[in-house]
Design a protein around this motif. Sequence first.
Motif, short mmCIF file in Angstrom:
data_model
loop_
_atom_site.label_atom_id
_atom_site.label_comp_id
_atom_site.label_asym_id
_atom_site.label_seq_id
_atom_site.Cartn_x
_atom_site.Cartn_y
_atom_site.Cartn_z
N LEU A 1 0.62 -0.77 -0.20
CA LEU A 1 0.14 0.24 0.33
C LEU A 1 0.47 0.97 -0.24
O LEU A 1 0.71 1.95 -1.14
N ILE A 2 1.98 1.23 0.52
CA ILE A 2 3.35 1.96 1.00
C ILE A 2 3.66 2.53 -0.48
O ILE A 2 3.49 3.32 -0.82
N GLN A 3 4.30 1.69 -0.76
CA GLN A 3 4.62 1.42 -2.18
C GLN A 3 3.91 2.06 -3.70
O GLN A 3 3.94 3.15 -4.65
N ALA A 4 2.42 1.87 -3.66
CA ALA A 4 1.09 2.18 -4.16
C ALA A 4 1.35 4.01 -4.19
O ALA A 4 0.69 4.24 -5.71
N TYR A 5 1.24 4.40 -3.23
CA TYR A 5 1.00 5.42 -2.82
C TYR A 5 1.80 6.38 -3.34
O TYR A 5 1.55 7.48 -4.16
N LEU A 6 3.40 6.22 -2.83
CA LEU A 6 4.18 6.60 -3.05
C LEU A 6 4.69 6.47 -4.69
O LEU A 6 4.67 7.84 -5.16
N ASP A 7 3.71 5.30 -5.17
CA ASP A 7 4.36 5.75 -6.88
C ASP A 7 2.80 6.82 -7.60
O ASP A 7 3.60 7.18 -8.91
N ILE A 8 2.26 7.10 -6.67
CA ILE A 8 0.83 7.57 -7.37
C ILE A 8 1.70 9.79 -6.94
O ILE A 8 1.64 10.59 -8.17
N VAL A 9 2.19 9.30 -5.59
CA VAL A 9 2.60 10.87 -6.11
C VAL A 9 4.46 11.09 -6.42
O VAL A 9 3.93 11.96 -6.84
N ALA A 10 5.18 10.12 -7.15
CA ALA A 10 5.56 10.21 -8.21
C ALA A 10 5.50 10.70 -9.17
O ALA A 10 6.33 11.49 -10.15
#
Length: 165
Positions: free
Chosen positions: A13-22
């Motif tokens: 979930l954290i990685q998916a969030y960071l991908d969205i922010v990126a």
Amino acid sequence: MAETGISPANAALIQAYLDIVATDDYKHFGALLTDDCTFSLMPIGYTFRGLQEVMAFVETAGNQRRHDNQSKVVITNQFTDGEQLCVEYEHSLIIKGLHVQSKIDGYCLVLHFRDGKFDAIREYINPSRLPWVFYTVVILRIFPLIARAKVQRQERQVALHRRCA
């Protein structure tokens, strides 16, 4: 990122969030949220409730940065205790009509995990420059009105579609 006892689901979930922010593209952010999620803007004490209302706000606020490549979110710190994710960030504000560009710092999101999704988000905003403190409070008070109007428009479209079907 400092991690303590984090489950594989929450790590994903954290990685998916960071991908969205990126990518600075928040249209799929809703897939990371529970249906009953909340998003609280702490400076004004307003809470968006439910997936539809939260996404109306997120898409409105996120789309405001889309006008310039320099105005993306920059994460300056992040950590988790396994139950919550804390993300500190900054971004550049650009007001084209006034030819103003300034970095706004002092953002902090606290995202709570439940069943592999975020169910509660609190955003704290404390810009270090005094003019942006006032600007931020004014703009934040407009977002609930815009989000509410988006939700009402979506509900009218759904109702119209049902009548036509």
